[in-house]
Design a protein around this motif. Structure first.
Motif, PDB file in Angstrom:
ATOM      1  N   ASN A  90       0.819  -1.210   0.000  1.00  0.00           N
ATOM      2  CA  ASN A  90       0.000   0.000   0.000  1.00  0.00           C
ATOM      3  C   ASN A  90       0.854   1.262   0.000  1.00  0.00           C
ATOM      4  O   ASN A  90       0.525   2.248  -0.658  1.00  0.00           O
ATOM      5  N   GLN A  91       1.957   1.231   0.722  1.00  0.00           N
ATOM      6  CA  GLN A  91       2.834   2.391   0.739  1.00  0.00           C
ATOM      7  C   GLN A  91       3.429   2.644  -0.646  1.00  0.00           C
ATOM      8  O   GLN A  91       3.469   3.789  -1.116  1.00  0.00           O
ATOM      9  N   LEU A  92       3.873   1.594  -1.310  1.00  0.00           N
ATOM     10  CA  LEU A  92       4.423   1.744  -2.654  1.00  0.00           C
ATOM     11  C   LEU A  92       3.368   2.248  -3.625  1.00  0.00           C
ATOM     12  O   LEU A  92       3.651   3.087  -4.494  1.00  0.00           O
ATOM     13  N   HIS A  93       2.138   1.745  -3.482  1.00  0.00           N
ATOM     14  CA  HIS A  93       1.054   2.187  -4.363  1.00  0.00           C
ATOM     15  C   HIS A  93       0.796   3.682  -4.173  1.00  0.00           C
ATOM     16  O   HIS A  93       0.581   4.415  -5.148  1.00  0.00           O
ATOM     17  N   GLY A  94       0.827   4.125  -2.929  1.00  0.00           N
ATOM     18  CA  GLY A  94       0.622   5.545  -2.654  1.00  0.00           C
ATOM     19  C   GLY A  94       1.669   6.414  -3.316  1.00  0.00           C
ATOM     20  O   GLY A  94       1.355   7.449  -3.931  1.00  0.00           O
ATOM     21  N   PHE A  95       2.930   5.999  -3.237  1.00  0.00           N
ATOM     22  CA  PHE A  95       3.997   6.781  -3.857  1.00  0.00           C
ATOM     23  C   PHE A  95       3.913   6.730  -5.383  1.00  0.00           C
ATOM     24  O   PHE A  95       4.207   7.716  -6.058  1.00  0.00           O
ATOM     25  N   LYS A  96       3.513   5.588  -5.926  1.00  0.00           N
ATOM     26  CA  LYS A  96       3.379   5.481  -7.377  1.00  0.00           C
ATOM     27  C   LYS A  96       2.305   6.424  -7.908  1.00  0.00           C
ATOM     28  O   LYS A  96       2.409   6.914  -9.038  1.00  0.00           O
ATOM     29  N   LEU A  97       1.298   6.681  -7.102  1.00  0.00           N
ATOM     30  CA  LEU A  97       0.231   7.588  -7.520  1.00  0.00           C
ATOM     31  C   LEU A  97       0.647   9.052  -7.405  1.00  0.00           C
ATOM     32  O   LEU A  97      -0.062   9.933  -7.880  1.00  0.00           O
ATOM     33  N   GLY A  98       1.800   9.298  -6.770  1.00  0.00           N
ATOM     34  CA  GLY A  98       2.294  10.668  -6.688  1.00  0.00           C
ATOM     35  C   GLY A  98       2.250  11.302  -5.314  1.00  0.00           C
ATOM     36  O   GLY A  98       2.410  12.518  -5.189  1.00  0.00           O
ATOM     37  N   ALA A  99       2.031  10.498  -4.260  1.00  0.00           N
ATOM     38  CA  ALA A  99       2.037  11.051  -2.907  1.00  0.00           C
ATOM     39  C   ALA A  99       3.440  11.549  -2.553  1.00  0.00           C
ATOM     40  O   ALA A  99       4.441  10.964  -2.965  1.00  0.00           O
ATOM     41  N   ASP A 100       3.506  12.614  -1.774  1.00  0.00           N
ATOM     42  CA  ASP A 100       4.789  13.165  -1.343  1.00  0.00           C
ATOM     43  C   ASP A 100       5.318  12.458  -0.101  1.00  0.00           C
ATOM     44  O   ASP A 100       6.516  12.476   0.160  1.00  0.00           O
ATOM     45  N   ASP A 101       4.421  11.854   0.675  1.00  0.00           N
ATOM     46  CA  ASP A 101       4.842  11.112   1.857  1.00  0.00           C
ATOM     47  C   ASP A 101       3.724  10.155   2.247  1.00  0.00           C
ATOM     48  O   ASP A 101       2.572  10.311   1.806  1.00  0.00           O
ATOM     49  N   TYR A 102       4.068   9.172   3.061  1.00  0.00           N
ATOM     50  CA  TYR A 102       3.100   8.176   3.524  1.00  0.00           C
ATOM     51  C   TYR A 102       3.427   7.918   4.992  1.00  0.00           C
ATOM     52  O   TYR A 102       4.496   7.406   5.318  1.00  0.00           O
ATOM     53  N   ILE A 103       2.501   8.285   5.874  1.00  0.00           N
ATOM     54  CA  ILE A 103       2.712   8.164   7.312  1.00  0.00           C
ATOM     55  C   ILE A 103       1.780   7.086   7.853  1.00  0.00           C
ATOM     56  O   ILE A 103       0.575   7.097   7.574  1.00  0.00           O
ATOM     57  N   THR A 104       2.323   6.148   8.606  1.00  0.00           N
ATOM     58  CA  THR A 104       1.496   5.073   9.148  1.00  0.00           C
ATOM     59  C   THR A 104       1.009   5.425  10.556  1.00  0.00           C
ATOM     60  O   THR A 104       1.732   6.008  11.361  1.00  0.00           O
ATOM     61  N   LYS A 105      -0.245   5.060  10.830  1.00  0.00           N
ATOM     62  CA  LYS A 105      -0.842   5.263  12.146  1.00  0.00           C
ATOM     63  C   LYS A 105      -0.498   4.082  13.056  1.00  0.00           C
ATOM     64  O   LYS A 105      -0.351   2.954  12.564  1.00  0.00           O
ATOM     65  N   PRO A 106      -0.431   4.284  14.354  1.00  0.00           N
ATOM     66  CA  PRO A 106      -0.517   5.590  15.022  1.00  0.00           C
ATOM     67  C   PRO A 106       0.792   6.368  14.844  1.00  0.00           C
ATOM     68  O   PRO A 106       1.860   5.780  14.713  1.00  0.00           O
ATOM     69  N   VAL A 107       0.673   7.683  14.833  1.00  0.00           N
ATOM     70  CA  VAL A 107       1.847   8.522  14.628  1.00  0.00           C
ATOM     71  C   VAL A 107       1.937   9.535  15.764  1.00  0.00           C
ATOM     72  O   VAL A 107       0.922  10.067  16.223  1.00  0.00           O
ATOM     73  N   LYS A 108       3.136   9.768  16.249  1.00  0.00           N
ATOM     74  CA  LYS A 108       3.334  10.769  17.294  1.00  0.00           C
ATOM     75  C   LYS A 108       3.128  12.163  16.696  1.00  0.00           C
ATOM     76  O   LYS A 108       3.594  12.439  15.585  1.00  0.00           O
ATOM     77  N   PRO A 109       2.427  13.043  17.392  1.00  0.00           N
ATOM     78  CA  PRO A 109       2.158  14.385  16.862  1.00  0.00           C
ATOM     79  C   PRO A 109       3.413  15.123  16.413  1.00  0.00           C
ATOM     80  O   PRO A 109       3.404  15.781  15.368  1.00  0.00           O
ATOM     81  N   GLU A 110       4.483  14.996  17.182  1.00  0.00           N
ATOM     82  CA  GLU A 110       5.711  15.710  16.840  1.00  0.00           C
ATOM     83  C   GLU A 110       6.298  15.201  15.526  1.00  0.00           C
ATOM     84  O   GLU A 110       6.843  15.972  14.740  1.00  0.00           O
TER      85      GLU A 110
END
Length: 235
Positions: A90-110
């Motif tokens: 899924n991460q690779l698919h997101g980048f192939k579509l042109g996403a600038d970044d892919y962040i996985t949850k849960p993610v620290k606010p900072e």
């Protein structure tokens, strides 16, 4: 004079999480508009200046992947996926579509804040807003309004399709664009994995541009990554 406040469009159907993220970003100096579903997206993008889209993938009625395809018809700025889908595919698919970044949850606010700042900082070096009709890269000038290209004061003859490819490469100079990204953003259709039309267009365009030794830029094939308009030490 202070810098303008960056406007972030948050697309997240978890209202509790969206509220937490929005408050956190506002407290850190950003303007935030929230959408709970894709049906609100067109109005939000068209009615206000959006500097970055932060988008979940599992949304009601559609997916973030499909939403990115639709958004690119009117929006050309940074797009970050934030999703619980943490698998590599899924991460690779997101980048192939042109996403600038892919962040996985849960993610620290900072960490979320740092990733947003990094993407916005990179964006400052790109002339990729819709109102920018002319781009100058080295001795290459591409004018979208007149659809003309000049290298070393000489007019370069390009087909309509070659110009479209060059414009996207120029908007994203020194960044590799995949065949899938070019195909989607030029034809409006998702790449089927078989069509090699885009490869032919890039090949013809590369020969024309790279024939100029003092252009200050070159089109490169980045094996396994895509195509890039490189400048300076990058080529």
């Amino acid at each position: 004079m202070s810098s303008p406040i960056a406007h972030i469009l948050l697309i997240e159907d978890d209202l509790r999480l969206a509220g937490f993220i929005a408050n956190f970003l506002v407290n850190n100096g950003y303007q935030v508009t929230h959408c709970a579903c894709a049906s609100e997206l067109d109005l939000k993008v068209q009615s206000s200046q959006v500097d970055l889209i932060l988008c979940d993938i599992m949304l009601p009625g559609t997916s973030g992947f499909q939403l990115l395809k639709e958004a690119r018809k009117d929006y050309f700025g940074p797009f970050i996926f934030m999703s619980a889908l943490s698998d590599v595919e899924n991460q690779l698919h997101g980048f192939k579509l042109g996403a600038d970044d892919y962040i996985t949850k849960p993610v620290k606010p900072e960490l979320l804040l740092a990733r947003i700042k990094a993407v916005l900082y990179r964006q400052q070096g790109r002339d990729n807003k819709p109102e920018d009709k002319s781009l100058s890269i080295g001795n290459l000038t591409v004018n979208q309004e007149s659809r003309t290209v000049v290298i070393n004061s000489e007019r370069l003859k390009l087909s309509r399709h070659e110009f479209d490819v060059l414009w996207l490469l120029a908007l994203n100079k020194n960044k590799a664009l995949t065949r899938e990204y070019l195909f989607l953003n030029i034809t409006g259709k998702e790449y089927d994995g078989l069509d090699r039309t885009m490869d032919g267009r890039v090949s013809r365009l590369r020969k024309k541009v790279n024939a100029y030794e003092n252009a200050g830029c070159k089109i490169r094939t980045m094996w396994g990554k895509g195509y890039m308009l490189s400048t300076g030490a990058e080529f």
